[in-house]
Design a protein around this motif. Structure first.
Motif, PDB file in Angstrom:
ATOM      1  N   VAL A 175       2.153   8.914   6.644  1.00  0.00           N
ATOM      2  CA  VAL A 175       2.503   8.335   5.343  1.00  0.00           C
ATOM      3  C   VAL A 175       3.085   9.406   4.421  1.00  0.00           C
ATOM      4  N   LEU A 176       4.295   9.116   3.938  1.00  0.00           N
ATOM      5  CA  LEU A 176       4.954   9.937   2.939  1.00  0.00           C
ATOM      6  C   LEU A 176       4.881   9.201   1.608  1.00  0.00           C
ATOM      7  N   VAL A 177       4.653   9.939   0.530  1.00  0.00           N
ATOM      8  CA  VAL A 177       4.506   9.315  -0.782  1.00  0.00           C
ATOM      9  C   VAL A 177       5.425  10.000  -1.779  1.00  0.00           C
ATOM     10  N   HIS A 178       6.132   9.178  -2.549  1.00  0.00           N
ATOM     11  CA  HIS A 178       6.888   9.688  -3.698  1.00  0.00           C
ATOM     12  C   HIS A 178       6.266   9.110  -4.955  1.00  0.00           C
ATOM     13  N   THR A 179       5.786   9.974  -5.827  1.00  0.00           N
ATOM     14  CA  THR A 179       5.150   9.546  -7.062  1.00  0.00           C
ATOM     15  C   THR A 179       5.399  10.582  -8.147  1.00  0.00           C
TER      16      THR A 179
END
Length: 334
Positions: A175-179
């Motif tokens: 899982v990659l997250v952009h926040t």
């Protein structure tokens, strides 16, 4: 009973338990009778004023809450959304006029997250295409793809985004997250990697959107972003119509740039000129669409009904809704 405790509900599927909660606390509840096929978002200013005259509380769905509307409803103390988005509410006007605006935070996280996983599986395993072929007499097998052990990009990490991450752990996904607000402790606990948006788009087999709609995020996924995406990726949007430039998505799907899309929200919900684009998307065999129903499970609606009702009662009693539910509070001293 005091008329100052009149509560109007303009949402369908308001359950008996939430209704009883309000009435047991001396609220006079009126549930709006909407025309068949219409939601409160279809009602104009005059219709809303007529429905809400004398109301102190309003449990609302997708109606536009404008300054003019609030000014026309001087008795209204709280606008309580049975949902978590609030882009259709003029928060500045609410503060100026001394009103409270609340959302049903936490009520529909599980329902929407389940919906996201369902869309991922439906698109990847080509459920729609397979069933349509079978109905036409063709029982040949279409080759799909797995969710297991794939790379999933999650754009936005609020309550729903985190619920999706939790579910993806069962599929052994990377899982990659952009926040805008990375939390190192959360990353250590869950194993997610924080990356910038272009990196996420380049690497992800699935991209799922969980960001709010703001001027900065409008058309976040446009032709340029889609061109950056991994060829054959799948795009999921259950967040807000307007995060994706649907016309550009349509072009990319027609060109075979992406494997498919799972859509629950559309630009046409707020811009009728996009209606032909939405219809064209829904006609594609590799698009699985739903009518903004991600939160609309029986359990999810029961939870959000109760959260919305509790916020109304809190304000009418002179108190405060849970902090996570309050998005505007114009009362003196608050």
């Amino acid at each position: 009973m005091s008329p100052s405790r009149k509560v109007v509900v303009t949402q369908r599927f308001f359950d008996d338990q939430a209704l009883a909660y309000l009435r047991d606390r001396d609220c006079v509840v009126e549930i709006a009778s909407l025309p068949p096929g219409k939601a409160d978002g279809d009602l104009d200013h005059d219709a809303l004023v007529a429905l809400l005259a004398g109301a102190a509380g309003w449990i609302v769905g997708h109606a536009r809450v404008t300054r003019a509307l609030l000014e026309a409803l001087p008795d209204l103390q709280i606008v309580s959304r049975r949902g978590v988005g609030y882009e259709r509410v003029d928060l500045e006007a609410a503060r100026d006029l001394g009103r409270v605006v609340a959302i049903a935070a936490g009520g529909n996280d599980a329902s929407v997250a389940d919906h996201v996983i369902g869309l991922m599986l439906a698109v990847a395993r080509r459920f729609r295409e397979s069933q349509q072929r079978m109905l036409e007499g063709d029982w040949s097998i279409l080759m799909g793809s797995d969710l297991c052990e794939k790379t999933v990009g999650v754009v936005g990490l609020g309550r729903i985004g985190k619920s999706v991450v939790k579910r993806l752990s069962g599929f052994d996904c990377n899982v990659l997250v952009h926040t805008t607000r990375p939390d190192p402790d959360y990353a250590r606990a869950t194993g997610v990697d924080y990356v910038d948006l272009p990196d996420l788009l380049r690497r992800s087999d699935y991209v799922t959107l969980h960001a709010p709609l703001t001027p900065q995020t409008r058309f976040l996924i446009d032709a340029t972003a889609i061109e950056t995406m991994k060829p054959g990726a799948i795009l999921i949007n259950t967040a807000r119509g307007g995060l994706v430039e649907d016309a550009h998505l349509l072009q990319a799907l027609r060109a075979g740039r992406l494997a498919g899309a799972g859509l629950d929200v559309y630009v046409s919900e707020s811009d009728p000129s996009y209606k032909p684009v939405s219809q064209a998307l829904l006609a594609l065999p590799n698009v699985v669409g739903a009518p903004h129903s991600g939160a609309s499970s029986r359990e999810g609606l029961d939870r959000t009904n109760m959260v919305a009702a509790r916020s109304v009662v809190a304000v009418l009693d002179g108190g405060d809704p849970p902090p996570e539910c309050v998005v505007a509070d114009g009362r003196p001293g608050r």
